[in-house]
Write an enzyme that holds these catalytic residues in place. Structure first.
Site, PDB file in Angstrom:
ATOM      1  N   SER A  54      11.601  -4.170   5.433  1.00  0.00           N
ATOM      2  CA  SER A  54      11.646  -3.999   3.987  1.00  0.00           C
ATOM      3  C   SER A  54      12.728  -2.982   3.616  1.00  0.00           C
ATOM      4  O   SER A  54      13.870  -3.152   4.032  1.00  0.00           O
ATOM      5  CB  SER A  54      10.265  -3.564   3.488  1.00  0.00           C
ATOM      6  OG  SER A  54      10.166  -3.737   2.098  1.00  0.00           O
ATOM      7  N   ARG A  98       1.572   0.573  -8.317  1.00  0.00           N
ATOM      8  CA  ARG A  98       1.221   0.144  -6.970  1.00  0.00           C
ATOM      9  C   ARG A  98       0.527  -1.220  -6.967  1.00  0.00           C
ATOM     10  O   ARG A  98       0.779  -2.053  -6.111  1.00  0.00           O
ATOM     11  CB  ARG A  98       0.308   1.191  -6.324  1.00  0.00           C
ATOM     12  CG  ARG A  98      -0.200   0.827  -4.956  1.00  0.00           C
ATOM     13  CD  ARG A  98       0.931   0.696  -3.958  1.00  0.00           C
ATOM     14  NE  ARG A  98       0.439   0.641  -2.584  1.00  0.00           N
ATOM     15  CZ  ARG A  98       1.218   0.540  -1.516  1.00  0.00           C
ATOM     16  NH1 ARG A  98       2.526   0.478  -1.674  1.00  0.00           N
ATOM     17  NH2 ARG A  98       0.716   0.504  -0.312  1.00  0.00           N
ATOM     18  N   HIS A 116       5.080 -10.700   2.691  1.00  0.00           N
ATOM     19  CA  HIS A 116       6.013  -9.637   3.048  1.00  0.00           C
ATOM     20  C   HIS A 116       5.407  -8.630   4.037  1.00  0.00           C
ATOM     21  O   HIS A 116       6.085  -8.132   4.928  1.00  0.00           O
ATOM     22  CB  HIS A 116       6.451  -8.920   1.769  1.00  0.00           C
ATOM     23  CG  HIS A 116       7.418  -7.800   2.006  1.00  0.00           C
ATOM     24  ND1 HIS A 116       8.676  -8.014   2.518  1.00  0.00           N
ATOM     25  CD2 HIS A 116       7.303  -6.460   1.819  1.00  0.00           C
ATOM     26  CE1 HIS A 116       9.294  -6.853   2.623  1.00  0.00           C
ATOM     27  NE2 HIS A 116       8.495  -5.897   2.215  1.00  0.00           N
ATOM     28  N   ASP A 117       4.136  -8.313   3.851  1.00  0.00           N
ATOM     29  CA  ASP A 117       3.475  -7.314   4.695  1.00  0.00           C
ATOM     30  C   ASP A 117       3.328  -7.736   6.156  1.00  0.00           C
ATOM     31  O   ASP A 117       2.899  -6.938   6.982  1.00  0.00           O
ATOM     32  CB  ASP A 117       2.089  -6.980   4.142  1.00  0.00           C
ATOM     33  CG  ASP A 117       2.121  -5.739   3.248  1.00  0.00           C
ATOM     34  OD1 ASP A 117       3.190  -5.099   3.177  1.00  0.00           O
ATOM     35  OD2 ASP A 117       1.093  -5.419   2.638  1.00  0.00           O
ATOM     36  N   ASP A 167       7.031 -14.745   2.939  1.00  0.00           N
ATOM     37  CA  ASP A 167       7.529 -13.555   2.231  1.00  0.00           C
ATOM     38  C   ASP A 167       8.336 -14.008   1.017  1.00  0.00           C
ATOM     39  O   ASP A 167       9.417 -14.566   1.162  1.00  0.00           O
ATOM     40  CB  ASP A 167       8.406 -12.736   3.193  1.00  0.00           C
ATOM     41  CG  ASP A 167       8.940 -11.449   2.562  1.00  0.00           C
ATOM     42  OD1 ASP A 167       8.759 -11.240   1.346  1.00  0.00           O
ATOM     43  OD2 ASP A 167       9.545 -10.659   3.302  1.00  0.00           O
TER      44      ASP A 167
END
Lengths: 378, 197
Positions: free
Chosen positions: A156, A226, A355-356, A322
């Protein structure tokens, strides 16, 4: 978990902090001096200095990559990749991870005290860039006696630093591993960040960034920021699998605005736990740095030109679900590296986690990284 | 290492010059590149469609990029390699002619190997069985085969002639053994060509 070996040299070990004289000339024009950096090292620098690996963290990450986080008590954020018997192993490698410039875990950022006023910088802290973060890491490596990295590794925003490293320090890095990342922030990326920043700045407690003195921080705004960002780290399929439309500890909808759905409850929890460990102003500065990031733009609009002077080998990994930094972004980098004639490996891996995925169990990613790193030791 | 190589790859490996820059298009798990690196000290790069194969190749320490011969060759600069290699992949591409054209732009020379659809066994199967041949080299059935552009040795020679390319060398295989060029279109199961533009 990485063993915390005893080091006689106070520069090495966990929970390190250093104020380097600098000065560091920032892309925005300001001079930063001193340059405070919080960092950790694991393992021992080889006599020939050829086993150093720099790990770069993501937006809300920190230097506690393979040691227990002092605030949350959780294990390091990349213990699936770094540790005994893993692709990056302190028994073989000298691992360095530093809190990025602008962050809030001990490196210079908006919460640091401005020597000119004796007060925290707040929004007087200069706007920084990804390249500034990289140059600060360069200063830290000078301090640590690391002339040359065998690898720089990041996912990232960490991948942005890893990709920038060879363009900024062509002679200091032998390979770059860039995971779930991009060479530029897209309009969509910037748009999501702007939502987060506006959430923070709309919180009455933000007070133009001057909230440090009474400790009453804009946590509501930061939590919303967040929550919005967290959605972009997950995949639609992953969210559906984890929560679907299931209700949270109730049998029926309440016809109100409580967290009826599990996914709401989960996001609120993510927001609330995040504000315990992160500074709202740092969030503004680091998201800004990411939005300003465009390696091609810094090289006359040509990504291939950006890599013209590099000598490192590159390894790129993307994940099929992602959508924050989709595979197409990695391909763009690969094509530019091919055009520049650089050595590059690239693979898109399958994962349901969006993405994680790079932070979760990813055996294929470990396999690729291990092979790539070992190839450099031939 | 070359002992374990597929016969067409072994031929290619024997004829690549020491220390050459090589791009293997459709490199699979990197068997050929790995052998070339070991035997000839080449600068080995690969392009491969399948993610598992790419991972296996990178695990071997090779520089391999996941990508598609039909769409990704355009990003390599002219004459950036001494050899571009396309083994057993030509018949799976959407536009084989354009792929070979790209190989000859990227590489000073190109190795192209492919199964010969005009081998007598295939001809007999079609003539007497009336069904698309399923053979050792072409084991898939018509509906699940990745081979979307079957070709014969004579077809390939005609393409080379039409485009004005030059055949520098050619090898033919029957089973695992090299066979003569006479009547290759009927007798050879497999062909390897070395071309230049």
């Amino acid at each position: 978990m990485v063993e915390t070996a005893e080091h006689h040299d106070p520069r090495y070990g966990i929970r390190r902090h250093v104020a380097l004289p600098g000065p560091l000339r920032l892309d925005g024009g300001a001079l930063l001096s001193p340059v405070e950096i919080a960092y950790e090292t694991y393992g021992t620098l080889a006599p020939d200095g050829r086993n150093a690996i720099l790990i770069c963290h993501a937006l809300t990450g920190d230097q506690y990559v393979a040691s227990t986080h002092p605030l949350t008590g959780k294990a390091g954020w990349w213990t699936r990749l770094i540790g005994p018997g893993l692709p990056i192993d302190p028994a073989r490698h000298f691992v360095v991870c530093a809190n990025v410039l602008g962050s809030c875990m001990g490196s210079h950022g908006p919460a640091s005290v401005d020597p000119a006023t004796g007060q925290p910088f707040g929004m007087r802290f200069p706007v920084i860039t990804i390249a500034d973060m990289v140059r600060a890491q360069g200063l830290l490596l000078d301090h640590l006696g690391v002339e040359r990295l065998c690898a720089v590794v990041g996912g990232s925003m960490g991948g942005m630093q890893a990709l920038s490293w060879p363009t900024i320090f062509p002679d200091r890095v032998e390979s770059a591993i860039v995971i779930a990342s991009t060479s530029r922030h897209s309009a969509q990326n910037i748009a999501f960040h702007e939502v987060g920043r506006q959430a923070i700045m709309a919180d009455p407690k933000w007070r133009l960034g001057h909230y440090y003195m009474d400790g009453d921080a804009p946590t509501d705004g930061l939590a919303v920021a967040r929550m919005a960002a967290h959605i972009t780290y997950l995949s639609e399929a992953g969210l559906t699998e984890k929560f679907g439309r299931r209700l949270q500890a109730r049998d029926a909808k309440t016809f109100g605005f409580d967290a009826d759905f599990q996914v709401e409850s989960y996001l609120r929890h993510q927001g609330l736990s995040f504000v315990e460990r992160f500074d709202a102003n740092s969030y503004l500065y680091i998201t800004r740095a990411m939005d300003y990031y465009d390696i091609a733009e810094d090289h006359g609009g040509s990504l291939a030109a950006a890599f013209a002077e590099t000598r490192a080998r590159f390894c790129l990994v993307s994940f099929d679900t992602d959508w924050l930094y989709p595979t197409a972004e990695s391909r763009l980098i690969v094509h530019a590296l091919n055009a520049a004639g650089r050595e590059v490996s690239f693979v898109e891996l399958k994962s349901p986690f969006g993405h994680d995925a790079f932070l979760l169990d990813a055996p294929d990613m470990n396999r690729v990284i291990d092979g790539f790193l070992r190839a450099g030791q031939r | 290492m070359s002992d374990a190589l597929r016969p067409d790859l072994a031929i290619i490996a024997r004829h690549v010059a020491q220390g050459a820059r090589v791009l293997d298009v459709g490199c699979g798990d990197g068997a050929l590149l790995s052998a070339l690196r070991g035997m000839k000290g080449v600068d080995a790069r690969g392009l491969e469609l399948d993610a598992d194969n790419v991972a296996a190749a990178v695990e071997r320490g090779l520089s391999v990029v996941q990508g598609d011969a039909d769409t990704d060759l355009g990003y390599y600069p002219d004459t950036s390699f001494d050899y571009a290699i396309l083994s057993q992949t030509l018949q799976t591409t959407r536009r084989p002619d354009r792929v070979v054209e790209e190989l000859l732009r990227i590489g000073a020379r190109a190795f192209v190997s492919f199964p010969n659809f005009a081998h007598w066994r295939g001809r007999l199967a079609l003539l007497f069985g009336g069904r698309m041949p399923v053979t050792r080299l072409l084991p898939e059935r018509w509906y699940d085969t990745p081979n979307i552009h079957h070709l014969t040795i004579d077809d390939f020679r005609a393409l080379v002639r039409d485009r004005g390319w030059t055949i520098e060398a050619q090898w033919f295989l029957k089973g695992d053994h090299e066979t003569g060029g006479a009547n290759a279109n009927l007798m050879a199961e497999h062909a390897v060509f070395l071309l230049r533009a």
